[in-house]
Scaffold this motif. Structure first.
Motif, mmCIF file in Angstrom:
data_model
loop_
_atom_site.group_PDB
_atom_site.id
_atom_site.type_symbol
_atom_site.label_atom_id
_atom_site.label_comp_id
_atom_site.label_asym_id
_atom_site.label_seq_id
_atom_site.Cartn_x
_atom_site.Cartn_y
_atom_site.Cartn_z
ATOM 1 N N ASP A 148 75.096 -43.149 72.966
ATOM 2 C CA ASP A 148 75.694 -41.889 73.414
ATOM 3 C C ASP A 148 74.678 -40.747 73.278
ATOM 4 O OD1 ASP A 148 78.514 -40.465 73.942
ATOM 5 O OD2 ASP A 148 77.305 -39.254 72.571
ATOM 6 N N TYR A 171 79.943 -44.861 67.482
ATOM 7 C CA TYR A 171 78.714 -44.660 68.251
ATOM 8 C C TYR A 171 77.457 -45.078 67.484
ATOM 9 C CZ TYR A 171 81.870 -41.546 70.796
ATOM 10 O OH TYR A 171 82.924 -41.024 71.499
ATOM 11 N N LYS A 174 83.425 -35.616 69.839
ATOM 12 C CA LYS A 174 83.386 -37.084 69.769
ATOM 13 C C LYS A 174 83.682 -37.599 68.367
ATOM 14 C CE LYS A 174 80.583 -37.577 73.769
ATOM 15 N NZ LYS A 174 79.419 -38.131 74.406
#
Length: 160
Positions: free
Chosen positions: A73, A42, A149
């Motif tokens: 994100d 990310y 995540k």
């Protein structure tokens, strides 16, 4: 008990509080640096643990804050923004302690922070307040950590 030395030292309880401040800031910094590899998918390519590890806490905070807008994100961006904010504040607090100078204040050995336009004693009340601020910062950062995540924490299927 502190090791004996030729330097006039304050009492051990005061030295312990100084050490706690330094350690807490280092812990915050490592939490963030330790999360970066698991969030790499990310992050911008230059926001890596190895790129930041040799930098000061304030420089790491600046790099995080600068890079946050490039993160697509929402959860990861919010975490990196919070990490930059928290580390920036923590760097200022730690620098106040580590760049202070010894002084005798009220008959006790204490640190005294002085730079143009800003001067104050690093007393026990200041240290306790700083520890409380760092605890609150750690809690705030923990709430933003996108562990769901982070590949290091994401649920993995059991091995068969």
């Amino acid at each position: 008990m502190a090791r004996s030395s030729r330097v006039a030292l304050p009492e051990d309880d005061y030295l312990t509080l100084i050490g706690q401040v330094a350690y807490m800031v280092s812990s915050l910094e490592w939490t963030i640096l330790g999360d970066l590899p698991g969030l790499a998918q990310y992050l911008p390519p230059d926001l890596t643990t190895s790129a930041l590890a040799g930098k000061s806490t304030g420089q790491i905070a600046g790099a995080l804050s600068k890079s946050a807008s490039a993160i697509g994100d929402d959860d990861v961006r919010a975490y990196v923004e919070e990490a930059g904010r928290v580390l920036g504040e923590a760097a200022t607090l730690r620098n106040d302690v580590l760049h202070a100078r010894p002084a005798t204040i009220g008959g006790e050995q204490r640190l005294y922070r002085w730079k143009p336009g800003r001067a104050f004693a690093i007393d026990t009340a200041w240290l306790n307040s700083t520890i409380d601020k760092l605890s609150a910062a750690s809690t705030a950062l923990g709430r933003r950590r996108p562990l769901h995540k982070n590949v290091a924490f994401a649920k993995r299927s059991p091995r068969r």
